[in-house]
Design a protein around this motif. Structure first.
Motif, PDB file in Angstrom:
ATOM      1  N   ASN A 170       0.652  -2.190  -4.749  1.00  0.00           N
ATOM      2  CA  ASN A 170       1.372  -1.246  -5.423  1.00  0.00           C
ATOM      3  C   ASN A 170       1.214  -1.049  -6.879  1.00  0.00           C
ATOM      4  O   ASN A 170       0.129  -1.338  -7.229  1.00  0.00           O
ATOM      5  CB  ASN A 170       2.842  -1.293  -5.054  1.00  0.00           C
ATOM      6  CG  ASN A 170       3.398  -1.062  -3.347  1.00  0.00           C
ATOM      7  OD1 ASN A 170       3.171   0.097  -3.019  1.00  0.00           O
ATOM      8  ND2 ASN A 170       3.884  -2.254  -2.902  1.00  0.00           N
ATOM      9  N   SER A 171       2.215  -0.499  -7.472  1.00  0.00           N
ATOM     10  CA  SER A 171       1.978   0.073  -8.851  1.00  0.00           C
ATOM     11  C   SER A 171       2.963  -0.598  -9.718  1.00  0.00           C
ATOM     12  O   SER A 171       3.314  -0.173 -10.845  1.00  0.00           O
ATOM     13  CB  SER A 171       1.906   1.507  -8.963  1.00  0.00           C
ATOM     14  OG  SER A 171       1.106   2.261  -8.068  1.00  0.00           O
ATOM     15  N   SER A 218       5.748 -11.632  -2.492  1.00  0.00           N
ATOM     16  CA  SER A 218       4.495 -11.435  -2.825  1.00  0.00           C
ATOM     17  C   SER A 218       4.145 -10.202  -3.329  1.00  0.00           C
ATOM     18  O   SER A 218       4.519  -8.923  -2.876  1.00  0.00           O
ATOM     19  CB  SER A 218       3.734 -11.318  -1.324  1.00  0.00           C
ATOM     20  OG  SER A 218       2.303 -11.384  -1.532  1.00  0.00           O
ATOM     21  N   LEU A 219       3.538 -10.257  -4.636  1.00  0.00           N
ATOM     22  CA  LEU A 219       3.135  -9.075  -5.392  1.00  0.00           C
ATOM     23  C   LEU A 219       1.793  -9.027  -5.932  1.00  0.00           C
ATOM     24  O   LEU A 219       1.298  -8.420  -6.780  1.00  0.00           O
ATOM     25  CB  LEU A 219       4.033  -9.309  -6.813  1.00  0.00           C
ATOM     26  CG  LEU A 219       5.446  -8.810  -6.616  1.00  0.00           C
ATOM     27  CD1 LEU A 219       6.360  -9.772  -7.751  1.00  0.00           C
ATOM     28  CD2 LEU A 219       5.904  -7.464  -6.528  1.00  0.00           C
ATOM     29  N   SER A 220       0.956  -9.395  -4.957  1.00  0.00           N
ATOM     30  CA  SER A 220      -0.577  -9.358  -5.225  1.00  0.00           C
ATOM     31  C   SER A 220      -1.156  -7.884  -5.509  1.00  0.00           C
ATOM     32  O   SER A 220      -0.498  -7.097  -4.733  1.00  0.00           O
ATOM     33  CB  SER A 220      -1.536 -10.004  -4.177  1.00  0.00           C
ATOM     34  OG  SER A 220      -1.526  -9.398  -2.959  1.00  0.00           O
ATOM     35  N   PHE A 265       0.868  -1.200   0.258  1.00  0.00           N
ATOM     36  CA  PHE A 265       0.037   0.152  -0.110  1.00  0.00           C
ATOM     37  C   PHE A 265       0.785   1.361  -0.135  1.00  0.00           C
ATOM     38  O   PHE A 265       0.760   2.227   0.630  1.00  0.00           O
ATOM     39  CB  PHE A 265      -0.868   0.048   1.057  1.00  0.00           C
ATOM     40  CG  PHE A 265      -1.786  -1.134   1.136  1.00  0.00           C
ATOM     41  CD1 PHE A 265      -3.247  -1.083   0.549  1.00  0.00           C
ATOM     42  CD2 PHE A 265      -1.697  -2.428   2.132  1.00  0.00           C
ATOM     43  CE1 PHE A 265      -4.138  -2.215   0.550  1.00  0.00           C
ATOM     44  CE2 PHE A 265      -2.705  -3.328   2.040  1.00  0.00           C
ATOM     45  CZ  PHE A 265      -3.922  -3.202   1.288  1.00  0.00           C
ATOM     46  N   ASN A 266       1.992   1.329  -0.663  1.00  0.00           N
ATOM     47  CA  ASN A 266       2.658   2.417  -0.750  1.00  0.00           C
ATOM     48  C   ASN A 266       2.905   3.061  -2.236  1.00  0.00           C
ATOM     49  O   ASN A 266       3.568   4.119  -2.570  1.00  0.00           O
ATOM     50  CB  ASN A 266       4.032   2.219  -0.409  1.00  0.00           C
ATOM     51  CG  ASN A 266       4.301   2.201   1.065  1.00  0.00           C
ATOM     52  OD1 ASN A 266       4.143   3.276   1.628  1.00  0.00           O
ATOM     53  ND2 ASN A 266       4.363   1.001   1.540  1.00  0.00           N
ATOM     54  N   LYS A 267       1.834   2.727  -3.282  1.00  0.00           N
ATOM     55  CA  LYS A 267       1.908   3.077  -4.521  1.00  0.00           C
ATOM     56  C   LYS A 267       3.323   3.199  -5.477  1.00  0.00           C
ATOM     57  O   LYS A 267       3.371   4.178  -6.056  1.00  0.00           O
ATOM     58  CB  LYS A 267       1.369   4.747  -4.622  1.00  0.00           C
ATOM     59  CG  LYS A 267       0.030   4.565  -4.105  1.00  0.00           C
ATOM     60  CD  LYS A 267      -0.671   6.452  -4.466  1.00  0.00           C
ATOM     61  CE  LYS A 267      -1.921   6.087  -3.653  1.00  0.00           C
ATOM     62  NZ  LYS A 267      -2.431   7.298  -3.152  1.00  0.00           N
ATOM     63  N   ILE A 302      -1.352 -12.964  -7.315  1.00  0.00           N
ATOM     64  CA  ILE A 302      -2.988 -12.759  -7.288  1.00  0.00           C
ATOM     65  C   ILE A 302      -3.250 -11.435  -7.604  1.00  0.00           C
ATOM     66  O   ILE A 302      -2.504 -10.447  -6.858  1.00  0.00           O
ATOM     67  CB  ILE A 302      -3.845 -13.170  -6.021  1.00  0.00           C
ATOM     68  CG1 ILE A 302      -3.603 -14.933  -6.023  1.00  0.00           C
ATOM     69  CG2 ILE A 302      -5.055 -12.851  -6.086  1.00  0.00           C
ATOM     70  CD1 ILE A 302      -3.784 -15.500  -4.736  1.00  0.00           C
ATOM     71  N   GLY A 303      -4.320 -10.943  -8.345  1.00  0.00           N
ATOM     72  CA  GLY A 303      -4.745  -9.854  -8.744  1.00  0.00           C
ATOM     73  C   GLY A 303      -3.675  -8.730  -9.605  1.00  0.00           C
ATOM     74  O   GLY A 303      -3.973  -7.561  -9.577  1.00  0.00           O
ATOM     75  N   ASN A 304      -2.944  -9.436 -10.433  1.00  0.00           N
ATOM     76  CA  ASN A 304      -2.260  -8.828 -11.454  1.00  0.00           C
ATOM     77  C   ASN A 304      -2.882  -9.150 -12.895  1.00  0.00           C
ATOM     78  O   ASN A 304      -3.220 -10.392 -13.050  1.00  0.00           O
ATOM     79  CB  ASN A 304      -0.709  -9.383 -11.430  1.00  0.00           C
ATOM     80  CG  ASN A 304      -0.026  -8.753 -10.128  1.00  0.00           C
ATOM     81  OD1 ASN A 304       0.511  -7.625 -10.572  1.00  0.00           O
ATOM     82  ND2 ASN A 304       0.276  -9.268  -9.185  1.00  0.00           N
TER      83      ASN A 304
END
Length: 162
Positions: free
Chosen positions: A36-37, A54-56, A13-15, A83-85
């Motif tokens: 993140n982004s 982890s890069l969800s 959660f740091n963009k 997950i979620g990419n």
């Protein structure tokens, strides 16, 4: 504390879209970059001790590029979460997800889980895809630049006869 003493980093959660600044933390074992982004892993430093990545919920679209970065920089990876990419067809296409899982396991043989699930049900798909994926991996890795901290390419010196 000293950067070398740091084992676990959570920057969720740091963009952020780059992890180049983490290169000094050479002994990281667990890296959480959820929500993140990240659209690429080109900035992933070499983490020889990394077990968990982890890069969800990021924006990863280039699976081969991401796998090349993880393969060359994190040889001991055991647990990966994508997950979620956009690159991950987990929820959109179960058949493609089987091939996706097999491809990642072939690229990263040390991997024990992907998206929180082990590979016990993936052996047939892995066997079916292994030759094609290994050929693709060789092509991609031939073009891949190793991450910072990895081995640097040597440039041959010109001899004086020219």
């Amino acid at each position: 504390s000293e950067p070398a003493a740091v084992k676990e980093v959570d920057l969720s959660f740091n963009k952020i879209d780059s992890c180049a600044g983490l290169a000094k933390f050479v002994n990281i074992t667990d890296l959480v970059l959820d929500n993140n982004s990240f659209s690429t892993l080109k900035t992933l430093p070499a983490f020889m001790n990394l077990h968990v990545l982890s890069l969800s919920n990021n924006s990863l679209r280039d699976l081969d590029g991401a796998l090349a970065a993880i393969c060359s920089g994190c040889p001991g990876i055991q647990h990966l979460n994508l997950i979620g990419n956009p690159v991950n067809p987990m929820f959109s296409n179960p058949n493609k997800y089987e091939d996706f899982r097999a491809k990642i396991k072939i690229w990263l043989p040390s991997l024990e889980t992907l998206d929180g699930t082990d590979f016990t049900k993936d052996s047939a798909t892995i066997a079916k895809n292994i030759n094609t994926v290994e050929q693709l991996k060789a092509k991609v890795m031939a073009k891949h630049t190793p991450p910072q901290g990895g081995q640097l390419a040597t440039i041959p010196e010109k001899d004086g006869s020219g």
